[in-house]
Design an enzyme around this catalytic site. Structure first.
Site, PDB file in Angstrom:
ATOM      1  N   ASP A   1     133.902 -24.570  30.980  1.00 38.21           N
ATOM      2  CA  ASP A   1     132.669 -24.236  30.266  1.00 38.21           C
ATOM      3  C   ASP A   1     132.143 -25.441  29.491  1.00 38.21           C
ATOM      4  O   ASP A   1     132.844 -26.419  29.278  1.00 38.21           O
ATOM      5  CB  ASP A   1     132.946 -23.140  29.213  1.00 38.21           C
ATOM      6  CG  ASP A   1     133.555 -21.895  29.809  1.00 38.21           C
ATOM      7  OD1 ASP A   1     133.186 -21.530  30.937  1.00 38.21           O
ATOM      8  OD2 ASP A   1     134.407 -21.278  29.131  1.00 38.21           O
TER       9      ASP A   1
ATOM     10  N   ARG B   1     136.237 -24.428  36.813  1.00 36.75           N
ATOM     11  CA  ARG B   1     134.852 -24.530  36.331  1.00 36.75           C
ATOM     12  C   ARG B   1     134.865 -24.475  34.817  1.00 36.75           C
ATOM     13  O   ARG B   1     134.567 -23.435  34.220  1.00 36.75           O
ATOM     14  CB  ARG B   1     134.012 -23.385  36.897  1.00 36.75           C
ATOM     15  CG  ARG B   1     133.794 -23.480  38.397  1.00 36.75           C
ATOM     16  CD  ARG B   1     132.748 -22.476  38.840  1.00 36.75           C
ATOM     17  NE  ARG B   1     132.705 -22.388  40.294  1.00 36.75           N
ATOM     18  CZ  ARG B   1     133.029 -21.314  41.013  1.00 36.75           C
ATOM     19  NH1 ARG B   1     133.417 -20.207  40.403  1.00 36.75           N
ATOM     20  NH2 ARG B   1     132.951 -21.330  42.318  1.00 36.75           N
TER      21      ARG B   1
ATOM     22  N   TYR C   1     146.310 -24.737  30.905  1.00 43.56           N
ATOM     23  CA  TYR C   1     145.322 -24.938  29.849  1.00 43.56           C
ATOM     24  C   TYR C   1     146.022 -24.977  28.490  1.00 43.56           C
ATOM     25  O   TYR C   1     147.030 -24.302  28.291  1.00 43.56           O
ATOM     26  CB  TYR C   1     144.318 -23.783  29.811  1.00 43.56           C
ATOM     27  CG  TYR C   1     143.250 -23.827  30.867  1.00 43.56           C
ATOM     28  CD1 TYR C   1     142.071 -24.527  30.646  1.00 43.56           C
ATOM     29  CD2 TYR C   1     143.409 -23.151  32.072  1.00 43.56           C
ATOM     30  CE1 TYR C   1     141.063 -24.552  31.605  1.00 43.56           C
ATOM     31  CE2 TYR C   1     142.403 -23.175  33.042  1.00 43.56           C
ATOM     32  CZ  TYR C   1     141.239 -23.876  32.807  1.00 43.56           C
ATOM     33  OH  TYR C   1     140.246 -23.902  33.745  1.00 43.56           O
TER      34      TYR C   1
ATOM     35  N   ARG D   1     139.911 -18.323  26.719  1.00 39.51           N
ATOM     36  CA  ARG D   1     139.280 -18.211  25.402  1.00 39.51           C
ATOM     37  C   ARG D   1     139.334 -16.774  24.877  1.00 39.51           C
ATOM     38  O   ARG D   1     139.502 -16.551  23.676  1.00 39.51           O
ATOM     39  CB  ARG D   1     137.850 -18.724  25.462  1.00 39.51           C
ATOM     40  CG  ARG D   1     137.800 -20.243  25.712  1.00 39.51           C
ATOM     41  CD  ARG D   1     136.415 -20.709  26.122  1.00 39.51           C
ATOM     42  NE  ARG D   1     135.432 -20.362  25.110  1.00 39.51           N
ATOM     43  CZ  ARG D   1     134.110 -20.415  25.317  1.00 39.51           C
ATOM     44  NH1 ARG D   1     133.645 -20.776  26.494  1.00 39.51           N
ATOM     45  NH2 ARG D   1     133.295 -20.097  24.351  1.00 39.51           N
TER      46      ARG D   1
END
Lengths: 246, 246
Positions: free
Chosen positions: B53, B51, B111, B199
């Site tokens: 952002d 999901r 990522y 993050r």
């Protein structure tokens, strides 16, 4: 009079090109002149090394101007970066001799035209690379590129409306990097460029790479001295002005 | 029922993230579901592996769904690419076993968090890399990164509001590539990620790299199990979901 030059990086997407064109059009020159006017308290006319088209990016555009008052170059660069919007910034600022002119004094410029030759559309390359889906014959393109190097009359690769007198230019380098099916870069270095010249050159080499134009036909193309003799003007967003040498 | 999975590339800039959130919000899931509904003639609910952002990009997001009718995967991919907007595209389409679910069946995700550590703002990196002006101590960051690898309770790196039960995850790799003063990439591979986890991890390592947090403090940070014990959530636009493995 204190004279300066700045090296600029910009994302051309939201600019109507370099050259100021009056109110209502957002240009890099206009944006820089506005920031300089705020800083200097008076209008500051700016000369740019290359008149990049709408959508064309720069890693190393050079602009020259004079200021009403002395400013330490490093401070000038940082102050401008505080005033300029996110899509344009000063990379370097320097004092110059008083007569310096960013375009007239340039000895050579380097442009890069970026191609994405993969079979599928690539959203992360959108606005930076030109997608060419058909497999390209890089060997044929390199052969044609070699024949464009040197001093030639490039009238066939010039769009109408520029008003220059001589269309003779020297290309020091026309080089293709990369592999078919992946990212391919066309690097062009020359002493000067006619209107849309790099994009017309890219469009012509793309026809060669797609076997729609013979690699051996470059001499005839140049001899024709007609824009219609060359290929189409390739899209602007894949072109970047990399460097200007003095 | 014919079941499929597609691998997606998207530029997250103009999306409000992956997850459909009702009318008026442009999301990747909503955009894909709309294209699939046009193709299939009926609503097609889609499951995404991650999901992402608002503002986060993907090179290899994976989505699974079922269609009312059989479609050859290559044809499905090309048809979707014709219906999808320029900032999202299908890179690959495949048939799957009927029970396949893009998120539940994922074994690991990769990522990348991209940093620009140069002294000056870079317009061409805007929207893709996070600019950190102060010089970073990469050795200290690498030392902290090593202590985050492995199976841990990552509650300190989770934003509120996700509602997951267990906050234990395994990170197979927390790697820093690049050089101080240039482009630096943080690569993170794990079996699953909590809300904003990459993050928050990037924000924490940036504090380590700026000597505002000790490289040796990662074990204590994890033991605290409080979001306030870690660093800030780094900006979304520098994060890209690279790959999902099954």
């Amino acid at each position: 009079v204190p004279s300066y030059r700045v090296t600029l990086e910009y994302d051309g997407r939201d600019f109507q090109g370099w050259q100021a064109q009056g109110p209502g059009r957002r240009t890099v020159q206009g944006t820089l002149e506005q920031a300089l006017a705020e800083l200097d308290g008076a209008p500051v006319p700016v000369a740019g090394a290359g008149r990049t088209d709408a959508g064309v990016h720069a890693e190393g555009q050079v602009a020259s101007f004079r200021l009403g008052r002395e400013l330490e170059p490093d401070l000038l660069g940082r102050a401008l970066n505080g005033l300029l919007p996110p899509d344009v910034a000063v990379r370097e600022a320097a004092r110059t001799a008083e007569g310096f002119h960013a375009r007239r004094d340039a000895r050579s410029k380097v442009y890069r035209y970026a191609l994405w030759n993969g079979p599928l559309r690539s959203p992360l390359r959108e606005g930076r690379q030109h997608w060419v889906r058909r497999p390209l014959d890089l060997e044929q393109m390199r052969r044609a590129a070699r024949d464009l190097e040197g001093t030639h009359d490039f009238a066939s690769l010039q769009s109408a409306g520029s008003g220059v007198i001589s269309t003779v230019r020297t290309l020091f380098r026309v080089e293709l990097r990369g592999e078919p099916g992946g990212e391919i870069e066309l690097w062009v270095e020359g002493d000067g460029f006619l209107r849309h010249m790099v994009r017309a050159l890219a469009g012509t080499l793309l026809e060669v790479g797609s076997a729609r134009r013979a690699a051996e036909s470059m001499a005839a193309l140049l001899a024709a001295r007609r824009r219609a003799a060359a290929g189409p003007t390739a899209p602007a967003q894949a072109l970047t002005l990399i460097r200007v040498d003095y």
